[in-house]
Scaffold this motif. Sequence first.
Motif, short mmCIF file in Angstrom:
data_model
loop_
_atom_site.label_atom_id
_atom_site.label_comp_id
_atom_site.label_asym_id
_atom_site.label_seq_id
_atom_site.Cartn_x
_atom_site.Cartn_y
_atom_site.Cartn_z
N UNK A 86 0.82 -1.22 0.00
CA UNK A 86 0.00 0.00 0.00
C UNK A 86 0.84 1.26 0.00
N UNK A 87 1.95 1.25 0.70
CA UNK A 87 2.70 2.47 0.96
C UNK A 87 3.85 2.73 -0.01
N UNK A 88 4.18 1.75 -0.86
CA UNK A 88 5.34 1.92 -1.74
C UNK A 88 5.00 1.53 -3.18
N UNK A 89 5.65 2.22 -4.09
CA UNK A 89 5.48 1.90 -5.51
C UNK A 89 6.30 0.66 -5.86
N UNK A 90 6.01 0.09 -7.01
CA UNK A 90 6.80 -1.06 -7.49
C UNK A 90 8.26 -0.67 -7.64
N UNK A 91 8.53 0.55 -8.12
CA UNK A 91 9.91 1.00 -8.27
C UNK A 91 10.62 1.09 -6.92
N UNK A 92 9.94 1.62 -5.92
CA UNK A 92 10.55 1.72 -4.59
C UNK A 92 10.83 0.34 -4.01
N UNK A 93 9.89 -0.56 -4.16
CA UNK A 93 10.09 -1.92 -3.65
C UNK A 93 11.24 -2.62 -4.38
N UNK A 94 11.32 -2.41 -5.69
CA UNK A 94 12.39 -3.02 -6.48
C UNK A 94 13.75 -2.46 -6.07
N UNK A 95 13.80 -1.15 -5.86
CA UNK A 95 15.07 -0.54 -5.42
C UNK A 95 15.50 -1.08 -4.06
N UNK A 96 14.53 -1.28 -3.16
CA UNK A 96 14.85 -1.81 -1.83
C UNK A 96 15.36 -3.25 -1.94
N UNK A 97 14.75 -4.04 -2.81
CA UNK A 97 15.24 -5.41 -3.04
C UNK A 97 16.68 -5.38 -3.53
N UNK A 101 20.04 -6.92 -1.71
CA UNK A 101 20.95 -7.82 -2.42
C UNK A 101 22.38 -7.32 -2.40
N UNK A 102 22.55 -6.02 -2.61
CA UNK A 102 23.90 -5.44 -2.60
C UNK A 102 24.54 -5.53 -1.21
N UNK A 103 23.74 -5.31 -0.19
CA UNK A 103 24.28 -5.39 1.17
C UNK A 103 24.72 -6.83 1.49
N UNK A 144 19.76 -11.76 8.75
CA UNK A 144 18.47 -12.42 8.98
C UNK A 144 17.31 -11.45 8.75
N UNK A 145 17.46 -10.23 9.26
CA UNK A 145 16.42 -9.21 9.06
C UNK A 145 16.25 -8.92 7.57
N UNK A 146 17.36 -8.80 6.85
CA UNK A 146 17.28 -8.54 5.41
C UNK A 146 16.57 -9.68 4.67
N UNK A 147 16.81 -10.91 5.09
CA UNK A 147 16.14 -12.05 4.45
C UNK A 147 14.63 -11.96 4.70
N UNK A 148 14.24 -11.62 5.94
CA UNK A 148 12.81 -11.47 6.24
C UNK A 148 12.20 -10.33 5.42
N UNK A 149 12.91 -9.21 5.35
CA UNK A 149 12.40 -8.07 4.58
C UNK A 149 12.32 -8.40 3.10
N UNK A 150 13.31 -9.12 2.61
CA UNK A 150 13.30 -9.51 1.19
C UNK A 150 12.06 -10.33 0.88
N UNK A 151 11.73 -11.28 1.76
CA UNK A 151 10.52 -12.10 1.56
C UNK A 151 9.27 -11.23 1.57
N UNK A 153 9.02 -8.00 0.91
CA UNK A 153 9.01 -7.12 -0.26
C UNK A 153 8.64 -7.91 -1.51
N UNK A 154 9.18 -9.12 -1.66
CA UNK A 154 8.85 -9.94 -2.82
C UNK A 154 7.35 -10.25 -2.85
N UNK A 155 6.78 -10.57 -1.70
CA UNK A 155 5.33 -10.82 -1.64
C UNK A 155 4.53 -9.56 -1.91
N UNK A 156 5.00 -8.42 -1.43
CA UNK A 156 4.31 -7.15 -1.69
C UNK A 156 4.31 -6.85 -3.18
N UNK A 157 5.42 -7.12 -3.84
CA UNK A 157 5.49 -6.93 -5.31
C UNK A 157 4.51 -7.85 -6.01
N UNK A 158 4.46 -9.12 -5.59
CA UNK A 158 3.51 -10.05 -6.18
C UNK A 158 2.07 -9.60 -5.95
N UNK A 159 1.79 -9.11 -4.74
CA UNK A 159 0.46 -8.63 -4.42
C UNK A 159 0.08 -7.46 -5.31
#
Length: 183
Positions: A86-97, A101-103, A144-151, A153-159
């Motif tokens: 709801x709060x982020x665009x696809x571009x924002x979510x993709x940039x966060x992913x 990954x870079x981290x 571990x936190x990044x892995x949880x956030x990645x999951x 974010x990936x689901x938010x993108x799918x949604x």
Amino acid sequence: MSTKDPRWPENTDAAARVRHVALTRTEPRNAGWIAEEADVSRDTAVKYLERMADRGDLKVVETNEGRSYKPDSLTQFLREVRELAEEHSLDELTRELNAIGEEIDAWKDAYEVESLAELRQSIGREDLTGDERRERLEIIEEWEYNVEMRESIQLAIRLKSSLTTLGAESLGDGLSTKLPQEG
């Protein structure tokens, strides 16, 4: 009732106080403890806690203190995914992913590992100082936190993608009861 300072703001009702206390715990807590923290009677706390448990916001568990309540992890995870969508665009979510990954890639290079499991195992290396081990433990927590956030974010993108496919404009209140009608 509690005499703790600072007291709750005057406009915060009992239900909101109980909800806040119950959902911000990491360990199961009994109604008496939650009531004290929320500055309500035990009966009031039980009433709202049971409603939250019926809705799936809380799990009821038996502990040494008796019937206790803790946040339902699945409900919290799904709420987080929805908020991200709801709060982020696809571009924002993709940039966060990409940033996640870079981290993770930087940690792999810095610690000469290929996975989180390998970094965990490296804690036992004899050539590490205490400070180096503590640093690795901190990185493990962040990873571990990044892995949880990645999951999430990936689901938010799918949604968001699924909603676009369905023709839905948002995740607003009407979505759960209405789907777009075919032409």
